[in-house]
Design an enzyme around this catalytic site. Structure first.
Site, short mmCIF file in Angstrom:
data_model
loop_
_atom_site.label_atom_id
_atom_site.label_comp_id
_atom_site.label_asym_id
_atom_site.label_seq_id
_atom_site.Cartn_x
_atom_site.Cartn_y
_atom_site.Cartn_z
N GLU A 69 0.73 -1.30 0.01
CA GLU A 69 -0.08 0.05 -0.03
C GLU A 69 0.83 1.33 0.05
OE1 GLU A 69 -2.92 -0.03 2.98
OE2 GLU A 69 -3.38 2.02 2.85
N LYS A 246 -6.70 -0.48 11.82
CA LYS A 246 -6.31 -1.09 10.52
C LYS A 246 -5.10 -0.34 10.39
CE LYS A 246 -5.64 -1.40 6.07
NZ LYS A 246 -4.93 -0.64 5.18
N ASP A 262 4.80 -13.98 11.85
CA ASP A 262 3.42 -14.37 11.61
C ASP A 262 2.50 -13.41 11.64
OD1 ASP A 262 0.80 -15.47 11.67
OD2 ASP A 262 1.40 -17.19 12.61
N HIS A 359 -1.85 10.25 -0.03
CA HIS A 359 -1.79 8.69 -0.62
C HIS A 359 -2.26 8.72 -1.95
CE1 HIS A 359 -3.16 4.57 0.11
NE2 HIS A 359 -4.09 4.85 -0.42
P1 NAD Z 1 9.95 -22.63 16.20
O1 NAD Z 1 9.66 -23.70 16.66
O2 NAD Z 1 10.43 -22.61 14.68
O3 NAD Z 1 11.12 -22.09 16.77
C1 NAD Z 1 11.32 -21.93 18.30
C2 NAD Z 1 12.37 -22.78 18.96
O4 NAD Z 1 13.64 -22.05 18.70
C3 NAD Z 1 12.27 -22.67 20.44
O5 NAD Z 1 11.13 -23.70 20.97
C4 NAD Z 1 13.55 -23.20 20.86
O6 NAD Z 1 13.54 -24.43 20.88
C5 NAD Z 1 14.57 -22.58 19.75
N1 NAD Z 1 15.17 -21.31 19.96
C6 NAD Z 1 16.61 -21.12 19.86
N2 NAD Z 1 17.02 -20.06 20.27
C7 NAD Z 1 15.99 -19.54 21.05
C8 NAD Z 1 15.90 -18.04 21.90
N3 NAD Z 1 16.76 -17.38 22.12
N4 NAD Z 1 14.44 -17.98 22.21
C9 NAD Z 1 13.68 -18.63 22.28
N5 NAD Z 1 13.78 -20.15 21.35
C10 NAD Z 1 14.83 -20.38 20.88
O7 NAD Z 1 9.13 -21.48 15.99
P2 NAD Z 1 7.99 -20.77 17.22
O8 NAD Z 1 8.31 -19.55 17.77
O9 NAD Z 1 7.61 -21.87 18.32
O10 NAD Z 1 6.57 -20.84 16.46
C11 NAD Z 1 6.43 -19.89 15.38
C12 NAD Z 1 5.66 -20.38 14.16
O11 NAD Z 1 4.48 -21.10 14.51
C13 NAD Z 1 5.43 -19.27 13.30
O12 NAD Z 1 5.84 -19.78 11.99
C14 NAD Z 1 3.97 -19.25 13.32
O13 NAD Z 1 3.52 -18.91 12.02
C15 NAD Z 1 3.69 -20.85 13.60
N6 NAD Z 1 2.33 -21.36 14.15
C16 NAD Z 1 1.39 -20.38 14.68
C17 NAD Z 1 0.15 -20.68 15.18
C18 NAD Z 1 -0.72 -19.56 15.81
O14 NAD Z 1 -0.14 -18.31 16.13
N7 NAD Z 1 -1.77 -19.89 16.37
C19 NAD Z 1 -0.18 -21.96 15.23
C20 NAD Z 1 0.85 -23.13 14.80
C21 NAD Z 1 2.09 -22.51 14.11
#
Ligand code: NAD
Length: 413
Positions: A69, A246, A262, A359
């Site tokens: 946008e 928004k 996300d 805009h």
């Molecule tokens: P992920 O599992 O890819 O990575 C997180 C992992 O990285 C942690 O669990 C940990 O083991 C590791 N890690 C390494 N260094 C770290 C640090 N400094 N701090 C924290 N963790 C560290 O990702 P995630 O963050 O658990 O999940 C995010 C993903 O899940 C996004 O892609 C999202 O789109 C997706 N998702 C979202 C939903 C929702 O929002 N409802 C549902 C399902 C999946």
């Protein structure tokens, strides 16, 4: 600056090397896309622009924003510029606490089971933390368990909340795994049946606040009064409030996309938080004792600098490097500041020159292209429309016809 000058400048200022710059101007490697999603047939490009002038907690930021946008990046930069004399943006945040939900049903004595669950917090912690030893090593993991009893038309729901510190991750995968890991233990303990085991996107324990003051000498007392009137409108009317919020999300989503985060999770969290007591504006405004206007935003921003696509998408890595982001808290603080800036910019424009002037000027090239102009012709058509003060597809078609007629006339001559 032209594109290559801008790239050169950002390279210098953010101390990037060629490897960091490369993903910005090339297509995403299809192999990377295939790792991210399913049934891939290609990728879609979005512009990445740099918002300037942001002073946040005493640090200067250049902020990558990915958005299709027009005028959002310019608006954020302008609001940030106007906020600098007031000291820029000041932020604060809570720890990265996310909530996982386990839905238990068919429990005969909910009150008794709830007590039993709470008495087993240590054991639940063991099952949960077993799912993510990395998180535990980093000082995160499950920190508490809460239980709620909610009546429903299909019987009592016993909802167990796993309260998890996810550190620098967004945390959904981590929390979902914990919920699934804990559910069998809870079924055994309560004799109930577990249904859903999933993160809540209403991450109201993971809040960020950002505040900025815009001086009356810079923006004018009339504009301040206008913004306060506009804010009142959003407070009392959900039709206006949706558009107001928004505008906040314009900025927040754009930084989320540029950093591989996300944005659906952010949208869900933001609007659920805004609606917790009737749907309200995410940012609030008040006049201070000097007659300046202070804007303040408080909202959940669950973003990561690890996990998800933050490391797989090469542009996301470059974006984090450009900002020099060192923690998820810092990224969330930047995003809250950008959201506030975009909201302020939209309100300021609407109560002064109107939103369409700026805009449409920036949108003029898009309109020219919708009218059939080639990339080469679009700039000329857009310029002429701005000069004439009429930015519309019909005017673009007319101008384009003239340009083409003149060209073929010149060729014949
Ligand atoms: P992920 O599992 O890819 O990575 C997180 C992992 O990285 C942690 O669990 C940990 O083991 C590791 N890690 C390494 N260094 C770290 C640090 N400094 N701090 C924290 N963790 C560290 O990702 P995630 O963050 O658990 O999940 C995010 C993903 O899940 C996004 O892609 C999202 O789109 C997706 N998702 C979202 C939903 C929702 O929002 N409802 C549902 C399902 C999946």
């Amino acid at each position: 600056m032209n594109l290559s000058q801008r790239l050169g400048k950002i390279k210098d200022m953010a101390r990037l090397d060629d490897k960091d710059i490369e993903p910005l101007s090339s297509d995403m490697d299809i192999k990377i896309a295939e790792m991210m999603s399913e049934n891939i047939i290609g990728t879609i490009k979005l512009p990445v622009g740099i918002a300037t002038n942001f002073l946040i907690d005493g640090k200067d930021y250049l902020i990558p924003m990915s958005i299709e946008e027009p005028s959002v990046v310019a608006a954020a930069s302008h609001a940030a510029k106007l906020a600098r004399p007031g000291g820029g943006f000041k932020t604060s945040y809570t720890p990265s606490i996310m909530i996982g939900q386990i839905q238990l049903m068919d429990i005969k004595e909910p009150a008794k089971s709830m007590k039993a669950i709470l008495s087993k917090t240590a054991e639940i912690k063991k099952h949960a933390n077993h799912q993510d030893s990395v998180m535990v090593k980093l000082g995160g993991g499950l920190i508490d368990v809460e239980v709620r009893d909610i009546p429903s038309s299909r019987g009592a729901l016993v909802i167990v909340h796993l309260i998890v510190d996810v550190k620098d991750a967004m945390g959904a995968n981590c929390v979902n795994s914990m919920c699934e890991g804990v559910a069998p233990f809870l079924e055994k303990l309560t004799g109930g049946r577990s249904v859903l085991k999933i993160i809540s996107n209403l991450s109201d324990r993971r809040l960020v606040k950002a505040e900025a003051t815009w001086k009356k000498e810079l923006i004018g007392e009339d504009v301040i009064e206008g913004i306060l009137d506009a804010y009142e409108f959003a407070k009392v009317d959900p039709y206006r409030c949706a558009t107001n919020n928004k505008g906040v999300m314009n900025g927040i989503d754009a930084v989320a996309i540029a950093t591989g985060n996300d944005f659906r999770a952010l949208e869900a969290g933001a609007h659920a938080y805004a609606a917790r007591d009737g749907y309200k504006p995410l940012a609030t405004y008040k006049k201070n004792r000097d007659g300046d206007i202070t804007g303040s935003i408080e909202m959940p921003i669950s973003v990561g600098i690890v996990g998800g696509a933050t490391k797989t998408n090469p542009v996301a890595k470059t974006s984090l490097k450009i900002m020099g982001i060192e923690s998820a808290h810092e990224l969330a603080s930047v995003m809250a500041s950008v959201g506030l800036a975009n909201n302020f910019a939209a309100l300021r424009a609407m109560v002064s020159e109107g939103i369409q002037k700026g805009h449409m000027r920036l949108h003029a090239k898009n309109i020219a292209m919708s009218a059939g102009a080639s990339e080469n012709e679009a700039s000329d058509v857009a310029k002429k429309m701005v000069e004439k003060g009429d930015i519309s597809v019909s005017r673009a078609k007319e101008i384009l016809e003239n340009i083409r007629k003149n060209k073929s006339f010149n060729k014949v001559r």
